[in-house]
Motif scaffolding. Structure first.
Motif, PDB file in Angstrom:
ATOM      1  N   ALA A 293     -38.510-165.144  31.617  1.00  0.00           N
ATOM      2  CA  ALA A 293     -37.989-164.177  30.578  1.00  0.00           C
ATOM      3  C   ALA A 293     -38.443-164.340  29.630  1.00  0.00           C
ATOM      4  CB  ALA A 293     -37.033-165.495  30.180  1.00  0.00           C
ATOM      5  N   SER A 294     -40.250-164.319  29.241  1.00  0.00           N
ATOM      6  CA  SER A 294     -40.445-165.171  28.351  1.00  0.00           C
ATOM      7  C   SER A 294     -41.377-163.278  28.724  1.00  0.00           C
ATOM      8  CB  SER A 294     -41.867-166.030  27.919  1.00  0.00           C
ATOM      9  OG  SER A 294     -41.742-167.162  28.741  1.00  0.00           O
ATOM     10  N   ASN A 295     -42.159-162.534  29.806  1.00  0.00           N
ATOM     11  CA  ASN A 295     -42.441-161.692  29.845  1.00  0.00           C
ATOM     12  C   ASN A 295     -41.161-160.258  29.825  1.00  0.00           C
ATOM     13  OD1 ASN A 295     -44.180-162.460  31.094  1.00  0.00           O
ATOM     14  ND2 ASN A 295     -43.446-162.834  33.424  1.00  0.00           N
ATOM     15  N   ARG A 296     -40.205-160.937  30.184  1.00  0.00           N
ATOM     16  CA  ARG A 296     -38.869-159.956  29.645  1.00  0.00           C
ATOM     17  C   ARG A 296     -39.435-159.968  27.935  1.00  0.00           C
ATOM     18  NH1 ARG A 296     -34.761-160.645  26.706  1.00  0.00           N
ATOM     19  NH2 ARG A 296     -35.157-162.620  27.127  1.00  0.00           N
ATOM     20  N   ILE A 298     -41.832-160.083  26.368  1.00  0.00           N
ATOM     21  CA  ILE A 298     -43.064-158.640  25.953  1.00  0.00           C
ATOM     22  C   ILE A 298     -42.622-157.742  26.252  1.00  0.00           C
ATOM     23  CG2 ILE A 298     -45.017-158.910  26.552  1.00  0.00           C
ATOM     24  CD1 ILE A 298     -45.773-161.710  27.755  1.00  0.00           C
ATOM     25  N   LEU A 299     -41.545-157.008  27.575  1.00  0.00           N
ATOM     26  CA  LEU A 299     -41.478-155.822  27.426  1.00  0.00           C
ATOM     27  C   LEU A 299     -40.541-155.851  26.843  1.00  0.00           C
ATOM     28  CD1 LEU A 299     -41.045-156.543  31.806  1.00  0.00           C
ATOM     29  CD2 LEU A 299     -42.928-155.285  30.574  1.00  0.00           C
ATOM     30  N   GLN A 300     -39.662-155.838  26.379  1.00  0.00           N
ATOM     31  CA  GLN A 300     -38.508-155.452  25.211  1.00  0.00           C
ATOM     32  C   GLN A 300     -39.799-155.037  24.048  1.00  0.00           C
ATOM     33  OE1 GLN A 300     -35.006-158.451  25.857  1.00  0.00           O
ATOM     34  NE2 GLN A 300     -35.504-157.828  23.909  1.00  0.00           N
ATOM     35  N   ASP A 301     -40.528-155.765  23.811  1.00  0.00           N
ATOM     36  CA  ASP A 301     -41.327-155.494  22.440  1.00  0.00           C
ATOM     37  C   ASP A 301     -42.463-154.472  23.028  1.00  0.00           C
ATOM     38  OD1 ASP A 301     -42.354-156.065  19.552  1.00  0.00           O
ATOM     39  OD2 ASP A 301     -44.628-156.483  21.259  1.00  0.00           O
ATOM     40  N   VAL A 302     -42.453-154.386  23.621  1.00  0.00           N
ATOM     41  CA  VAL A 302     -43.671-153.114  24.076  1.00  0.00           C
ATOM     42  C   VAL A 302     -42.192-151.525  24.356  1.00  0.00           C
ATOM     43  CG1 VAL A 302     -44.481-151.656  26.280  1.00  0.00           C
ATOM     44  CG2 VAL A 302     -45.216-154.003  25.942  1.00  0.00           C
ATOM     45  N   GLN A 303     -41.227-151.727  24.768  1.00  0.00           N
ATOM     46  CA  GLN A 303     -40.117-150.968  25.140  1.00  0.00           C
ATOM     47  C   GLN A 303     -39.789-150.713  23.049  1.00  0.00           C
ATOM     48  OE1 GLN A 303     -36.654-152.149  26.025  1.00  0.00           O
ATOM     49  NE2 GLN A 303     -35.428-150.024  27.016  1.00  0.00           N
ATOM     50  N   PHE A 304     -40.217-152.019  22.686  1.00  0.00           N
ATOM     51  CA  PHE A 304     -39.546-151.002  21.332  1.00  0.00           C
ATOM     52  C   PHE A 304     -40.597-150.316  20.829  1.00  0.00           C
ATOM     53  CE2 PHE A 304     -40.018-152.270  16.925  1.00  0.00           C
ATOM     54  CZ  PHE A 304     -38.844-151.948  16.802  1.00  0.00           C
ATOM     55  N   HIS A 305     -41.854-150.288  20.638  1.00  0.00           N
ATOM     56  CA  HIS A 305     -43.158-149.685  20.333  1.00  0.00           C
ATOM     57  C   HIS A 305     -43.220-148.100  20.901  1.00  0.00           C
ATOM     58  CE1 HIS A 305     -44.906-152.787  17.310  1.00  0.00           C
ATOM     59  NE2 HIS A 305     -44.506-153.419  18.769  1.00  0.00           N
ATOM     60  N   VAL A 306     -42.491-148.162  22.284  1.00  0.00           N
ATOM     61  CA  VAL A 306     -42.847-146.970  22.839  1.00  0.00           C
ATOM     62  C   VAL A 306     -41.829-146.139  22.126  1.00  0.00           C
ATOM     63  CG1 VAL A 306     -42.369-145.794  24.765  1.00  0.00           C
ATOM     64  CG2 VAL A 306     -43.333-147.610  25.151  1.00  0.00           C
ATOM     65  N   LYS A 307     -40.317-147.030  22.322  1.00  0.00           N
ATOM     66  CA  LYS A 307     -39.454-145.813  21.360  1.00  0.00           C
ATOM     67  C   LYS A 307     -39.670-145.697  20.384  1.00  0.00           C
ATOM     68  CE  LYS A 307     -35.204-148.088  23.667  1.00  0.00           C
ATOM     69  NZ  LYS A 307     -34.525-148.954  24.127  1.00  0.00           N
ATOM     70  N   SER A 308     -40.563-146.361  19.174  1.00  0.00           N
ATOM     71  CA  SER A 308     -40.732-145.620  18.035  1.00  0.00           C
ATOM     72  C   SER A 308     -41.501-144.781  18.236  1.00  0.00           C
ATOM     73  CB  SER A 308     -41.897-147.015  17.082  1.00  0.00           C
ATOM     74  OG  SER A 308     -41.266-148.336  17.170  1.00  0.00           O
ATOM     75  N   ILE A 309     -42.579-144.935  19.239  1.00  0.00           N
ATOM     76  CA  ILE A 309     -43.447-143.657  19.453  1.00  0.00           C
ATOM     77  C   ILE A 309     -42.424-142.357  19.605  1.00  0.00           C
ATOM     78  CG2 ILE A 309     -45.478-142.369  20.757  1.00  0.00           C
ATOM     79  CD1 ILE A 309     -46.513-145.256  20.838  1.00  0.00           C
ATOM     80  N   GLU A 310     -41.756-143.190  21.127  1.00  0.00           N
ATOM     81  CA  GLU A 310     -41.221-141.589  21.702  1.00  0.00           C
ATOM     82  C   GLU A 310     -39.523-140.917  20.576  1.00  0.00           C
ATOM     83  OE1 GLU A 310     -37.834-140.856  25.020  1.00  0.00           O
ATOM     84  OE2 GLU A 310     -38.432-142.860  24.813  1.00  0.00           O
ATOM     85  N   TYR A 311     -39.356-141.629  19.685  1.00  0.00           N
ATOM     86  CA  TYR A 311     -38.246-141.182  18.854  1.00  0.00           C
ATOM     87  C   TYR A 311     -38.461-140.694  17.540  1.00  0.00           C
ATOM     88  CZ  TYR A 311     -35.226-143.533  22.161  1.00  0.00           C
ATOM     89  OH  TYR A 311     -34.393-143.868  23.137  1.00  0.00           O
ATOM     90  N   GLY A 312     -40.713-140.419  17.361  1.00  0.00           N
ATOM     91  CA  GLY A 312     -40.899-140.128  15.870  1.00  0.00           C
ATOM     92  C   GLY A 312     -41.506-141.162  14.784  1.00  0.00           C
ATOM     93  N   ARG A 313     -40.521-142.065  14.476  1.00  0.00           N
ATOM     94  CA  ARG A 313     -41.413-142.655  13.594  1.00  0.00           C
ATOM     95  C   ARG A 313     -41.578-144.054  14.022  1.00  0.00           C
ATOM     96  NH1 ARG A 313     -35.728-141.592  10.190  1.00  0.00           N
ATOM     97  NH2 ARG A 313     -36.010-139.991  11.066  1.00  0.00           N
ATOM     98  N   GLU A 314     -42.028-144.942  13.088  1.00  0.00           N
ATOM     99  CA  GLU A 314     -42.774-146.504  13.429  1.00  0.00           C
ATOM    100  C   GLU A 314     -41.302-146.770  12.528  1.00  0.00           C
ATOM    101  OE1 GLU A 314     -45.270-147.406  14.968  1.00  0.00           O
ATOM    102  OE2 GLU A 314     -45.338-146.132  16.033  1.00  0.00           O
TER     103      GLU A 314
END
Length: 333
Positions: A293-296, A298-314
């Motif tokens: 769950a701890s690793n999950r 971390i992955l969710q946090d990475v996913q959030f920042h990747v989506k921020s970049i992908e969708y073009g807005r921080e």
């Protein structure tokens, strides 16, 4: 500020236009309002009705994927189209479109990132007595699992900020309503409820074929979500009965040993030891699940920042971070 209203659809040609006509075209504080439907493998002319009405965006599935996957696909589509706020409503016109302003207002005011419309369940005429009681029971269970005070957990009438939408994940195939509340509660996403109104029933619900099926799937969804976000606590609670019963049997055996009557009680000693071992193994599984769950997270946090970049807005920040460090770096440069 752009609002996109999404509507999951599966063979909704007869009711979709009624629902679309009820949606607002202007809300104070919103610059743009757009409309998106998720065509979940419809076999009728749902898409044609949507196009004729003037829906801005359509997410298409070739075959039916279920409400949960449709909901997540809709969020992804809305984010790609630049939504600052996303509202999810039903194609059967269950909720009053005028109340969309009520559920987006807390987000506009910065009071919440996720708002759930609470239906007047006890006053809803087309809900049977049993369904009303099950709705209350389900909401109580979700409140316990999510550590929130949401009065109407199964309600699909919801508003999400851009940041909340990028954080949400749904892993079950049944429905998004229960799991997203547990996730939001356990991940500390600011959430609140507002009272809303409902319209007369246009068609029976398609989410479940029987009341027992609804109860069974809802219980499994809540338990699975709770175990996902609180694995150590969940497995510890499961292990304790085995450990306590095993220890009780062991203490009983020691008592017989102390009075010289241990003969004939070896079977109970074996049973007690077995139960303690089972309880200990379940607890160890909980520790491993907690690590996963701890690793999950971390992955969710990475996913959030990747989506921020992908969708073009921080994502928006509450306050500037590391201001002093930035000033030091500027002086060094």
């Amino acid at each position: 500020m752009k609002l996109i209203i999404q509507i999951p659809c599966y063979n909704e040609a007869e009711t979709l236009e009624v629902a679309l006509n009820d949606l607002p075209t202007h809300i104070d504080g919103i610059d743009e309002i757009e409309y998106l439907i998720i065509n979940d493998g419809s076999r009728d002319n749902t898409v044609e009705v949507a196009k004729r009405w003037g829906v801005d965006h359509i997410v298409n599935f070739k075959q039916n994927q279920g409400l949960a996957k449709g909901f997540i696909a809709g969020l992804d589509g809305c984010l790609r189209c630049g939504a600052d706020i996303i509202v999810n409503t039903d194609a059967d016109d269950q909720y009053k479109g005028a109340d969309i302003e009520k559920i987006v207002r807390p987000i506009l005011n910065g009071e919440a990132d996720m708002v759930i419309g609470a239906r007047p369940i006890d006053e809803t005429e087309h809900f049977s007595y049993i369904k009303k009681k099950l709705q209350h029971l389900g909401s109580w269970s979700v409140r316990r699992a999510s550590n929130t005070n949401v009065p109407d957990a199964p309600s699909g009438f919801r508003a999400f900020s851009r940041e909340a939408a990028m954080k949400l994940n749904v892993v079950n195939d049944y429905t998004y309503t229960l799991e997203t509340i547990v996730q939001a509660g356990r991940e500390n996403i600011p959430m609140m409820s507002v009272p809303i109104r409902t319209n007369a029933e246009l068609r029976p619900s398609r989410l479940f074929k029987s009341m027992w099926g609804y109860v069974k799937k809802s219980i499994l969804t809540i338990l699975r979500a709770y175990v996902m976000y609180k694995p150590l606590k969940a497995f510890t609670l499961i292990s304790l009965p085995f450990i306590f019963i095993g220890m009780g049997i062991g203490i009983r055996f020691l008592y017989y040993v102390s009075v010289g009557r241990s003969g004939g009680h070896i079977q109970s000693l074996i049973l007690g030891c077995t139960l303690i071992i089972i309880g200990f193994l379940i607890f160890v599984i909980g520790i491993l699940a907690d690590t996963i769950a701890s690793n999950r997270r971390i992955l969710q946090d990475v996913q959030f920042h990747v989506k921020s970049i992908e969708y073009g807005r921080e994502p928006r920040m509450e306050a500037p971070l590391f201001t002093e460090e930035r000033e030091v770096l500027k002086r060094i440069k």
